[in-house]
Design a protein around this motif. Sequence first.
Motif, mmCIF file in Angstrom:
data_model
loop_
_atom_site.group_PDB
_atom_site.id
_atom_site.type_symbol
_atom_site.label_atom_id
_atom_site.label_comp_id
_atom_site.label_asym_id
_atom_site.label_seq_id
_atom_site.Cartn_x
_atom_site.Cartn_y
_atom_site.Cartn_z
ATOM 1 N N ASP A 10 0.843 -1.179 0.000
ATOM 2 C CA ASP A 10 0.000 0.000 0.000
ATOM 3 C C ASP A 10 0.883 1.235 0.000
ATOM 4 N N VAL A 11 0.415 2.310 -0.625
ATOM 5 C CA VAL A 11 1.185 3.551 -0.607
ATOM 6 C C VAL A 11 1.092 4.226 0.751
ATOM 7 N N PHE A 12 0.105 3.856 1.557
ATOM 8 C CA PHE A 12 -0.088 4.484 2.850
ATOM 9 C C PHE A 12 0.668 3.720 3.936
ATOM 10 N N ALA A 13 1.463 4.480 4.707
ATOM 11 C CA ALA A 13 2.237 3.878 5.791
ATOM 12 C C ALA A 13 1.317 3.531 6.957
ATOM 13 N N ARG A 14 1.690 2.503 7.708
ATOM 14 C CA ARG A 14 0.907 2.139 8.880
ATOM 15 C C ARG A 14 1.810 1.519 9.936
ATOM 16 N N VAL A 15 1.423 1.669 11.180
ATOM 17 C CA VAL A 15 2.161 1.083 12.299
ATOM 18 C C VAL A 15 1.724 -0.367 12.457
ATOM 19 N N ASP A 16 2.684 -1.292 12.569
ATOM 20 C CA ASP A 16 2.308 -2.686 12.783
ATOM 21 C C ASP A 16 2.822 -3.247 14.099
ATOM 22 N N GLY A 17 3.427 -2.391 14.918
ATOM 23 C CA GLY A 17 3.878 -2.837 16.225
ATOM 24 C C GLY A 17 4.370 -1.676 17.058
ATOM 25 N N GLY A 18 4.299 -1.826 18.382
ATOM 26 C CA GLY A 18 4.782 -0.788 19.276
ATOM 27 C C GLY A 18 4.623 -1.212 20.722
ATOM 28 N N ALA A 19 5.626 -0.925 21.569
ATOM 29 C CA ALA A 19 5.547 -1.316 22.972
ATOM 30 C C ALA A 19 6.589 -0.567 23.785
ATOM 31 N N ASP A 20 6.375 -0.531 25.097
ATOM 32 C CA ASP A 20 7.380 -0.078 26.052
ATOM 33 C C ASP A 20 8.063 -1.312 26.621
ATOM 34 N N GLU A 21 9.375 -1.250 26.764
ATOM 35 C CA GLU A 21 10.115 -2.373 27.320
ATOM 36 C C GLU A 21 11.156 -1.875 28.310
ATOM 37 N N THR A 22 11.495 -2.717 29.287
ATOM 38 C CA THR A 22 12.567 -2.434 30.232
ATOM 39 C C THR A 22 13.516 -3.617 30.231
ATOM 40 N N ARG A 23 14.797 -3.348 29.958
ATOM 41 C CA ARG A 23 15.807 -4.407 29.895
ATOM 42 C C ARG A 23 16.881 -4.154 30.936
ATOM 43 N N ARG A 24 17.365 -5.252 31.561
ATOM 44 C CA ARG A 24 18.290 -5.097 32.690
ATOM 45 C C ARG A 24 19.606 -5.850 32.532
ATOM 46 N N ASP A 25 19.771 -6.596 31.457
ATOM 47 C CA ASP A 25 21.021 -7.357 31.319
ATOM 48 C C ASP A 25 21.347 -7.565 29.849
ATOM 49 N N THR A 26 22.531 -8.108 29.613
ATOM 50 C CA THR A 26 23.049 -8.233 28.251
ATOM 51 C C THR A 26 22.357 -9.321 27.432
ATOM 52 N N SER A 27 21.398 -10.033 28.038
ATOM 53 C CA SER A 27 20.627 -10.988 27.234
ATOM 54 C C SER A 27 19.757 -10.256 26.212
ATOM 55 N N TYR A 28 19.558 -8.939 26.453
ATOM 56 C CA TYR A 28 18.844 -8.130 25.463
ATOM 57 C C TYR A 28 19.836 -7.716 24.391
ATOM 58 N N TYR A 29 19.807 -8.427 23.265
ATOM 59 C CA TYR A 29 20.747 -8.196 22.175
ATOM 60 C C TYR A 29 20.102 -8.668 20.882
ATOM 61 N N TRP A 30 20.141 -7.808 19.855
ATOM 62 C CA TRP A 30 19.584 -8.171 18.558
ATOM 63 C C TRP A 30 20.614 -7.925 17.470
#
Length: 268
Positions: A10-30
């Motif tokens: 589609d030519v129109f943009a749309r949001v398909d995801g969104g959230a607040d997150e809190t991370r406390r250690d190095t296991s959070y890695y992408w």
Amino acid sequence: MIRLPQMREDVFARVDGGADETRRDTSYYWDNSKRSESNRINLQRTLSGEGFFENETGRYALPIGTLIAFTQRENSRYGYPATASEPYKLRYLSIDPSTTATPLFNRIRRDFGSVLSMPDGSESCSLFDEIFYRFQSSDFIDLYQESEYITRLLTSIYRQQVDDTQHRDPIEYGYHLIKNRYTSPITLTEIASTCGVTREHFIRRFSKRYQTSPGALLRSLRLDHARKMLETTNLDICHIAKASGYSSTNVFGRAFKKNYGHTPRKSR
């Protein structure tokens, strides 16, 4: 909250995801190069603490007031740094690529990179949060409003980066002024003054950095804009001259003939 992807482009943009997150250690890695999701646009803002982002240009800290802009499947990584002592709180938006959002997103990253400024209280921050809350509560009137908000957000992010260069790098700020205001009758003296430097200093530093003088860039942008208007509209030459940043039809005519070898009328 995740919205299922659309089956059609589609030519129109749309949001398909969104959230607040809190991370406390190095296991959070992408590692984005190893992700299997679609090549969607991601915007992630630091709420408190500090994360990190790295790509081929280096490794960057992500303190409060920082936004990262990236796509999945690209060569970049982000996460919780081993040296951090506080939780990393973040808010993200995921946006379906579209023919409206993608060019703006690519322009932002081309001109300013992936690590961007989004200070609390700024226009871009307010729009980011409004889109987030509207998505969370399904409060968009329709797809057109959603796409409009996304376009406004990306435009405001670009404007924020330009404004940040005024004091950090006045020569780059002048470059953006020329690129964005060439259709107005702005002069090099006015541009240099806005940048906080003298006209001579601005011309010298600009020419060395960009391998062309600011006057030549301004003239090229104005003449190209005028030529396209001559070829695609029936507006009179006086109107085109004014719409291209020229103070008079005579000044425009002389500049056009010197550059293209013929008068504006012969371009029609």
